[in-house]
Design a protein around this motif. Structure first.
Motif, PDB file in Angstrom:
ATOM      1  N   LEU A   2     -70.920  20.786  16.871  1.00  0.00           N
ATOM      2  CA  LEU A   2     -69.594  20.486  16.339  1.00  0.00           C
ATOM      3  C   LEU A   2     -68.482  21.247  17.044  1.00  0.00           C
ATOM      4  O   LEU A   2     -67.353  20.746  17.133  1.00  0.00           O
ATOM      5  N   ASP A   3     -68.778  22.452  17.555  1.00  0.00           N
ATOM      6  CA  ASP A   3     -67.722  23.280  18.136  1.00  0.00           C
ATOM      7  C   ASP A   3     -67.023  22.595  19.317  1.00  0.00           C
ATOM      8  O   ASP A   3     -65.788  22.449  19.296  1.00  0.00           O
ATOM      9  N   PRO A   4     -67.738  22.148  20.350  1.00  0.00           N
ATOM     10  CA  PRO A   4     -67.031  21.453  21.436  1.00  0.00           C
ATOM     11  C   PRO A   4     -66.435  20.120  20.995  1.00  0.00           C
ATOM     12  O   PRO A   4     -65.412  19.684  21.518  1.00  0.00           O
ATOM     13  N   LEU A   5     -67.064  19.471  20.006  1.00  0.00           N
ATOM     14  CA  LEU A   5     -66.522  18.208  19.504  1.00  0.00           C
ATOM     15  C   LEU A   5     -65.178  18.446  18.818  1.00  0.00           C
ATOM     16  O   LEU A   5     -64.234  17.654  18.977  1.00  0.00           O
ATOM     17  N   ALA A   6     -65.086  19.533  18.061  1.00  0.00           N
ATOM     18  CA  ALA A   6     -63.831  19.869  17.384  1.00  0.00           C
ATOM     19  C   ALA A   6     -62.725  20.148  18.396  1.00  0.00           C
ATOM     20  O   ALA A   6     -61.568  19.750  18.205  1.00  0.00           O
ATOM     21  N   ILE A  35     -59.776  11.555  27.794  1.00  0.00           N
ATOM     22  CA  ILE A  35     -60.545  11.073  26.652  1.00  0.00           C
ATOM     23  C   ILE A  35     -61.814  10.368  27.105  1.00  0.00           C
ATOM     24  O   ILE A  35     -62.878  10.528  26.493  1.00  0.00           O
ATOM     25  N   ALA A  36     -61.721   9.594  28.196  1.00  0.00           N
ATOM     26  CA  ALA A  36     -62.917   8.912  28.716  1.00  0.00           C
ATOM     27  C   ALA A  36     -63.981   9.925  29.109  1.00  0.00           C
ATOM     28  O   ALA A  36     -65.178   9.725  28.848  1.00  0.00           O
ATOM     29  N   ARG A  37     -63.582  11.011  29.740  1.00  0.00           N
ATOM     30  CA  ARG A  37     -64.535  12.064  30.101  1.00  0.00           C
ATOM     31  C   ARG A  37     -65.190  12.659  28.869  1.00  0.00           C
ATOM     32  O   ARG A  37     -66.406  12.876  28.837  1.00  0.00           O
ATOM     33  N   ASP A  38     -64.391  12.931  27.821  1.00  0.00           N
ATOM     34  CA  ASP A  38     -64.944  13.525  26.605  1.00  0.00           C
ATOM     35  C   ASP A  38     -65.924  12.580  25.916  1.00  0.00           C
ATOM     36  O   ASP A  38     -66.969  13.011  25.408  1.00  0.00           O
ATOM     37  N   VAL A  39     -65.585  11.299  25.883  1.00  0.00           N
ATOM     38  CA  VAL A  39     -66.493  10.310  25.287  1.00  0.00           C
ATOM     39  C   VAL A  39     -67.793  10.249  26.076  1.00  0.00           C
ATOM     40  O   VAL A  39     -68.894  10.211  25.501  1.00  0.00           O
ATOM     41  N   TYR A  40     -67.680  10.253  27.389  1.00  0.00           N
ATOM     42  CA  TYR A  40     -68.848  10.194  28.283  1.00  0.00           C
ATOM     43  C   TYR A  40     -69.783  11.375  28.027  1.00  0.00           C
ATOM     44  O   TYR A  40     -70.991  11.204  27.820  1.00  0.00           O
ATOM     45  N   VAL A  41     -69.243  12.583  28.034  1.00  0.00           N
ATOM     46  CA  VAL A  41     -70.067  13.780  27.845  1.00  0.00           C
ATOM     47  C   VAL A  41     -70.658  13.823  26.446  1.00  0.00           C
ATOM     48  O   VAL A  41     -71.840  14.138  26.258  1.00  0.00           O
ATOM     49  N   ILE A  46     -54.833  19.583  35.256  1.00  0.00           N
ATOM     50  CA  ILE A  46     -55.802  19.617  34.157  1.00  0.00           C
ATOM     51  C   ILE A  46     -56.679  18.379  34.183  1.00  0.00           C
ATOM     52  O   ILE A  46     -57.888  18.448  33.934  1.00  0.00           O
ATOM     53  N   THR A  47     -56.096  17.229  34.497  1.00  0.00           N
ATOM     54  CA  THR A  47     -56.869  15.988  34.563  1.00  0.00           C
ATOM     55  C   THR A  47     -57.895  16.051  35.679  1.00  0.00           C
ATOM     56  O   THR A  47     -59.053  15.629  35.512  1.00  0.00           O
ATOM     57  N   MET A  48     -57.506  16.586  36.844  1.00  0.00           N
ATOM     58  CA  MET A  48     -58.448  16.718  37.949  1.00  0.00           C
ATOM     59  C   MET A  48     -59.576  17.688  37.594  1.00  0.00           C
ATOM     60  O   MET A  48     -60.748  17.436  37.909  1.00  0.00           O
ATOM     61  N   LEU A  49     -59.243  18.788  36.935  1.00  0.00           N
ATOM     62  CA  LEU A  49     -60.270  19.734  36.497  1.00  0.00           C
ATOM     63  C   LEU A  49     -61.215  19.069  35.497  1.00  0.00           C
ATOM     64  O   LEU A  49     -62.433  19.295  35.536  1.00  0.00           O
ATOM     65  N   THR A  50     -60.670  18.249  34.629  1.00  0.00           N
ATOM     66  CA  THR A  50     -61.487  17.524  33.660  1.00  0.00           C
ATOM     67  C   THR A  50     -62.471  16.591  34.359  1.00  0.00           C
ATOM     68  O   THR A  50     -63.641  16.507  33.973  1.00  0.00           O
ATOM     69  N   LEU A  51     -62.004  15.899  35.386  1.00  0.00           N
ATOM     70  CA  LEU A  51     -62.888  15.017  36.153  1.00  0.00           C
ATOM     71  C   LEU A  51     -63.985  15.814  36.861  1.00  0.00           C
ATOM     72  O   LEU A  51     -65.143  15.390  36.906  1.00  0.00           O
ATOM     73  N   ILE A  52     -63.622  16.967  37.404  1.00  0.00           N
ATOM     74  CA  ILE A  52     -64.606  17.801  38.092  1.00  0.00           C
ATOM     75  C   ILE A  52     -65.702  18.251  37.131  1.00  0.00           C
ATOM     76  O   ILE A  52     -66.885  18.268  37.487  1.00  0.00           O
ATOM     77  N   THR A  53     -65.323  18.595  35.899  1.00  0.00           N
ATOM     78  CA  THR A  53     -66.339  19.023  34.925  1.00  0.00           C
ATOM     79  C   THR A  53     -67.276  17.875  34.573  1.00  0.00           C
ATOM     80  O   THR A  53     -68.462  18.103  34.313  1.00  0.00           O
ATOM     81  N   ALA A  54     -66.768  16.642  34.580  1.00  0.00           N
ATOM     82  CA  ALA A  54     -67.635  15.489  34.311  1.00  0.00           C
ATOM     83  C   ALA A  54     -68.668  15.333  35.416  1.00  0.00           C
ATOM     84  O   ALA A  54     -69.849  15.068  35.158  1.00  0.00           O
TER      85      ALA A  54
END
Length: 206
Positions: A64-68, A95-101, A170-178
């Protein structure tokens, strides 16, 4: 339910409250919206602190922690986009990255194959939180919440170029984490695809 998990659930509940306060109510109660977000962001630190202090870590809390965090930051990004503060395409990618992960974490857990979390993803969340707090501070200052003398400072903080390039980074960093999630958990991802998308039985996967 442990106290740290209750704090995590509080963060989830505060996400829609923030969105309503910032994006829907007119005139916008920016101060209260900012206060709600700060409380939610602080709960992110305190739930982990108390979980470690009292040794109350649990599989539910770990899920739940990362989901929150995703609920709270997504609510803020969507609210900002609705006000024209950040480009909509950046929000869609985040949001697409978060849904994917999250989807693959759920599917991996259902197979007894937990997804490994990277330190880079934690930095991503940190920078997202900092950016959101920065925008909220700029909005409060530019609207004269803390006095007319600081309106100019708020206007500088809310410069379109600063907002754009900050959320772009931030968006590019988000993509890199995916990409990193996919690479670090390649074996789990293959098992999930074979099990749920190619309908292979657990016996065939072993």
């Amino acid at each position: 339910m442990s106290f740290p998990t209750q704090l995590t659930l509080l963060r989830i509940l505060l996400a829609p409250v923030f969105y309503v306060l910032f994006a829907i109510i007119e005139p916008t109660p920016y101060f209260w919206a900012a206060l709600v977000f700060v409380v939610g962001a602080l709960s992110d630190w305190y739930d982990g602190y108390f979980a470690r202090l009292w040794k109350l870590t649990s599989p539910l809390g770990a899920f739940l922690d990362p989901l929150a965090d995703k609920f709270l930051t997504s609510a803020a990004f969507i609210a900002f986009a609705s006000k024209g503060l950040i480009p909509e395409w950046t929000v869609a990618i985040i949001i697409a990255r978060d849904v994917y992960v999250t989807l693959f974490r759920v599917l991996g857990d259902s197979m007894g194959q937990p997804i490994k979390t990277s330190s880079l993803a934690k930095y991503k969340t940190f920078f997202q939180m900092v950016f959101i707090c920065y925008v909220l501070a700029g909005v409060l200052l530019s609207t004269g919440m803390f006095g007319a003398s600081l309106i100019q400072s708020g206007s500088v903080m809310m410069s379109e170029s600063i907002r754009y390039w900050s959320v772009f980074g931030i968006t590019m960093l988000t993509l890199i984490t995916a990409v990193q999630y996919t690479y670090d958990n390649a074996q789990v991802f293959r098992l999930v695809f074979r099990r749920y998308f190619f309908k292979r039985s657990p016996q065939e996967l072993s």
